[in-house]
Scaffold this motif. Structure first.
Motif, PDB file in Angstrom:
ATOM      1  N   LEU A 156      18.597 -59.507 -11.341  1.00 51.69           N
ATOM      2  CA  LEU A 156      18.159 -58.110 -11.344  1.00 51.69           C
ATOM      3  C   LEU A 156      18.419 -57.432 -12.687  1.00 51.69           C
ATOM      4  N   LEU A 157      19.628 -57.581 -13.185  1.00 51.18           N
ATOM      5  CA  LEU A 157      20.004 -56.842 -14.385  1.00 51.18           C
ATOM      6  C   LEU A 157      19.400 -57.427 -15.657  1.00 51.18           C
ATOM      7  N   LYS A 158      18.965 -58.666 -15.598  1.00 55.89           N
ATOM      8  CA  LYS A 158      18.254 -59.241 -16.747  1.00 55.89           C
ATOM      9  C   LYS A 158      16.766 -58.887 -16.716  1.00 55.89           C
ATOM     10  N   LYS A 159      16.217 -58.830 -15.520  1.00 55.17           N
ATOM     11  CA  LYS A 159      14.776 -58.580 -15.397  1.00 55.17           C
ATOM     12  C   LYS A 159      14.432 -57.104 -15.545  1.00 55.17           C
ATOM     13  N   TYR A 160      15.340 -56.237 -15.096  1.00 53.00           N
ATOM     14  CA  TYR A 160      15.058 -54.801 -15.127  1.00 53.00           C
ATOM     15  C   TYR A 160      16.114 -54.116 -15.997  1.00 53.00           C
ATOM     16  N   PRO A 161      15.805 -53.838 -17.265  1.00 54.80           N
ATOM     17  CA  PRO A 161      16.782 -53.225 -18.169  1.00 54.80           C
ATOM     18  C   PRO A 161      16.944 -51.731 -17.873  1.00 54.80           C
ATOM     19  N   ASN A 162      17.956 -51.148 -18.480  1.00 56.57           N
ATOM     20  CA  ASN A 162      18.207 -49.704 -18.411  1.00 56.57           C
ATOM     21  C   ASN A 162      18.472 -49.204 -16.998  1.00 56.57           C
ATOM     22  N   VAL A 163      19.130 -50.027 -16.178  1.00 52.80           N
ATOM     23  CA  VAL A 163      19.588 -49.563 -14.867  1.00 52.80           C
ATOM     24  C   VAL A 163      20.822 -48.685 -15.112  1.00 52.80           C
ATOM     25  N   ARG A 164      20.816 -47.489 -14.541  1.00 45.20           N
ATOM     26  CA  ARG A 164      21.886 -46.530 -14.816  1.00 45.20           C
ATOM     27  C   ARG A 164      22.971 -46.496 -13.745  1.00 45.20           C
ATOM     28  N   GLU A 165      22.648 -47.007 -12.565  1.00 50.37           N
ATOM     29  CA  GLU A 165      23.661 -47.024 -11.508  1.00 50.37           C
ATOM     30  C   GLU A 165      23.401 -48.203 -10.583  1.00 50.37           C
ATOM     31  N   ILE A 166      24.470 -48.847 -10.139  1.00 51.92           N
ATOM     32  CA  ILE A 166      24.334 -49.947  -9.186  1.00 51.92           C
ATOM     33  C   ILE A 166      25.320 -49.721  -8.052  1.00 51.92           C
ATOM     34  N   TRP A 167      24.857 -50.003  -6.849  1.00 59.22           N
ATOM     35  CA  TRP A 167      25.651 -49.738  -5.645  1.00 59.22           C
ATOM     36  C   TRP A 167      26.150 -51.030  -5.029  1.00 59.22           C
ATOM     37  N   PHE A 168      27.449 -51.068  -4.750  1.00 62.57           N
ATOM     38  CA  PHE A 168      28.075 -52.102  -3.929  1.00 62.57           C
ATOM     39  C   PHE A 168      28.853 -51.370  -2.831  1.00 62.57           C
ATOM     40  N   ASP A 169      28.821 -51.892  -1.636  1.00 66.13           N
ATOM     41  CA  ASP A 169      29.662 -51.279  -0.605  1.00 66.13           C
ATOM     42  C   ASP A 169      30.195 -52.364   0.328  1.00 66.13           C
ATOM     43  N   GLY A 170      31.031 -51.932   1.255  1.00 65.65           N
ATOM     44  CA  GLY A 170      31.644 -52.878   2.182  1.00 65.65           C
ATOM     45  C   GLY A 170      31.093 -52.766   3.581  1.00 65.65           C
ATOM     46  N   ALA A 171      29.912 -52.138   3.727  1.00 69.00           N
ATOM     47  CA  ALA A 171      29.317 -51.988   5.053  1.00 69.00           C
ATOM     48  C   ALA A 171      29.054 -53.351   5.684  1.00 69.00           C
ATOM     49  N   LYS A 172      29.498 -53.520   6.934  1.00 70.47           N
ATOM     50  CA  LYS A 172      29.348 -54.812   7.607  1.00 70.47           C
ATOM     51  C   LYS A 172      29.542 -54.598   9.097  1.00 70.47           C
ATOM     52  N   GLY A 173      28.750 -55.309   9.900  1.00 67.52           N
ATOM     53  CA  GLY A 173      28.861 -55.194  11.342  1.00 67.52           C
ATOM     54  C   GLY A 173      30.183 -55.735  11.869  1.00 67.52           C
ATOM     55  N   ALA A 174      30.568 -55.247  13.043  1.00 69.74           N
ATOM     56  CA  ALA A 174      31.860 -55.640  13.622  1.00 69.74           C
ATOM     57  C   ALA A 174      31.949 -57.134  13.907  1.00 69.74           C
ATOM     58  N   ASN A 175      30.825 -57.748  14.219  1.00 73.09           N
ATOM     59  CA  ASN A 175      30.819 -59.178  14.579  1.00 73.09           C
ATOM     60  C   ASN A 175      30.368 -60.072  13.416  1.00 73.09           C
ATOM     61  N   ALA A 176      30.288 -59.515  12.229  1.00 76.63           N
ATOM     62  CA  ALA A 176      29.853 -60.309  11.077  1.00 76.63           C
ATOM     63  C   ALA A 176      30.931 -61.310  10.673  1.00 76.63           C
ATOM     64  N   LYS A 177      30.514 -62.370  10.003  1.00 77.21           N
ATOM     65  CA  LYS A 177      31.453 -63.383   9.526  1.00 77.21           C
ATOM     66  C   LYS A 177      32.415 -62.781   8.508  1.00 77.21           C
ATOM     67  N   ASN A 178      33.607 -63.341   8.445  1.00 78.39           N
ATOM     68  CA  ASN A 178      34.576 -62.910   7.445  1.00 78.39           C
ATOM     69  C   ASN A 178      34.119 -63.366   6.057  1.00 78.39           C
ATOM     70  N   MET A 179      34.282 -62.468   5.089  1.00 76.25           N
ATOM     71  CA  MET A 179      33.880 -62.780   3.717  1.00 76.25           C
ATOM     72  C   MET A 179      34.813 -62.087   2.745  1.00 76.25           C
ATOM     73  N   THR A 180      35.122 -62.766   1.671  1.00 73.95           N
ATOM     74  CA  THR A 180      35.834 -62.142   0.563  1.00 73.95           C
ATOM     75  C   THR A 180      34.849 -61.975  -0.584  1.00 73.95           C
ATOM     76  N   TYR A 181      34.588 -60.738  -0.938  1.00 75.56           N
ATOM     77  CA  TYR A 181      33.675 -60.470  -2.036  1.00 75.56           C
ATOM     78  C   TYR A 181      34.445 -60.519  -3.360  1.00 75.56           C
ATOM     79  N   TYR A 182      33.884 -61.175  -4.350  1.00 74.17           N
ATOM     80  CA  TYR A 182      34.524 -61.282  -5.661  1.00 74.17           C
ATOM     81  C   TYR A 182      34.161 -60.056  -6.507  1.00 74.17           C
ATOM     82  N   PHE A 183      34.649 -58.906  -6.079  1.00 73.62           N
ATOM     83  CA  PHE A 183      34.265 -57.660  -6.732  1.00 73.62           C
ATOM     84  C   PHE A 183      34.577 -57.671  -8.228  1.00 73.62           C
ATOM     85  N   SER A 184      35.720 -58.188  -8.614  1.00 72.14           N
ATOM     86  CA  SER A 184      36.092 -58.199 -10.032  1.00 72.14           C
ATOM     87  C   SER A 184      35.062 -58.959 -10.858  1.00 72.14           C
ATOM     88  N   ASP A 185      34.589 -60.089 -10.339  1.00 72.27           N
ATOM     89  CA  ASP A 185      33.575 -60.873 -11.046  1.00 72.27           C
ATOM     90  C   ASP A 185      32.246 -60.128 -11.080  1.00 72.27           C
TER      91      ASP A 185
END
Length: 235
Positions: free
Chosen positions: A180-209
């Motif tokens: 995304l960030l290579k194909k579309y330059p000049n992005v001014r804001e990007i959204w990440f969130d932790g929204a997830k359903g109660a029965n979703a699989k456990n996941m560790t997001y590598y936010f720092s990376d």
């Protein structure tokens, strides 16, 4: 008498000079105080001054009438007949919007750009014969109106089978983020969130990376994330 007069004159002149010096000190411009850290970056300060921001939640949910898609939707349901991103941007400009954010991928995992890492995208839809690109249309329309662009790439993916495997899914997510960030330059804001359903699989997001890659590819981006507090404050 002449000597006394000269001495009086010297004292008067000296006194006048002292008065001028005192006045000059009293009207001297004070120096600014030292800054209190941390200082906002230019992009952070601009974000505070934006005023109105518009979020576009568009995708298969638009056709399934769901808030959260299941991830099992047939890409064929994404077939807009009157998609006009220019109309979106024109309305936004008339409303005084300074930033338009698009859900490039929501929780259902359907990508609004032709990602090479999955076929669950506009590539597999009948819209424009599988050759369409909503993100590109969105960027072009916003740029033409002088409006900045933001994107949302959902961390929770209900379609991709790698979700639940920390390493494999984070690799997949980073690949799409880079795409995304290579194909579309000049992005001014990007959204990440932790929204997830109660029965979703456990996941560790590598936010720092994720954050590191964002700053490497587009250093002026603002990152909107509920993970920032955890990373700054510690876990």
């Amino acid at each position: 008498m002449v000597r006394l007069w000269c001495s009086s004159l010297s004292i008067t002149l000296l006194f006048q000079q002292l008065i001028r010096l005192c006045i000059s000190w009293s009207v001297q411009t004070p120096t600014p105080p030292l800054p209190i850290l941390p200082l906002p970056t230019y992009s952070q300060l601009k974000w505070q001054q934006r005023g109105i921001i518009m979020f576009f939640h568009f995708g298969v949910n638009t056709f399934s009438d769901r808030e959260w898609g299941t991830g099992q939707e047939n890409p064929a349901i994404f077939n807009p007949t009157g998609l006009n991103a220019t109309q979106w941007a024109t309305v936004a400009a008339d409303a005084g919007v300074s930033l338009m954010i698009l859900t490039a991928k929501h929780h259902d995992g359907f990508c609004l750009w032709p990602s090479k890492y999955t076929d669950h995208s506009v590539i597999s839809s009948p819209w424009q014969g599988g050759k369409g690109d909503v993100v590109q249309d969105f960027v072009n329309a916003a740029t033409a109106q002088g409006i900045d662009v933001g994107v949302y790439l959902s961390p929770w993916d209900r379609h991709d089978p790698r979700y639940g495997n920390d390493l494999l899914y984070n690799q997949y997510y980073l690949a799409q983020l880079q795409e995304l960030l290579k194909k579309y330059p000049n992005v001014r804001e990007i959204w990440f969130d932790g929204a997830k359903g109660a029965n979703a699989k456990n996941m560790t997001y590598y936010f720092s990376d994720w954050f590191s890659m964002v700053k490497e590819l587009q250093s002026s981006i603002n990152i909107f994330s509920d993970a920032v507090l955890m990373l700054v404050g510690g876990r």
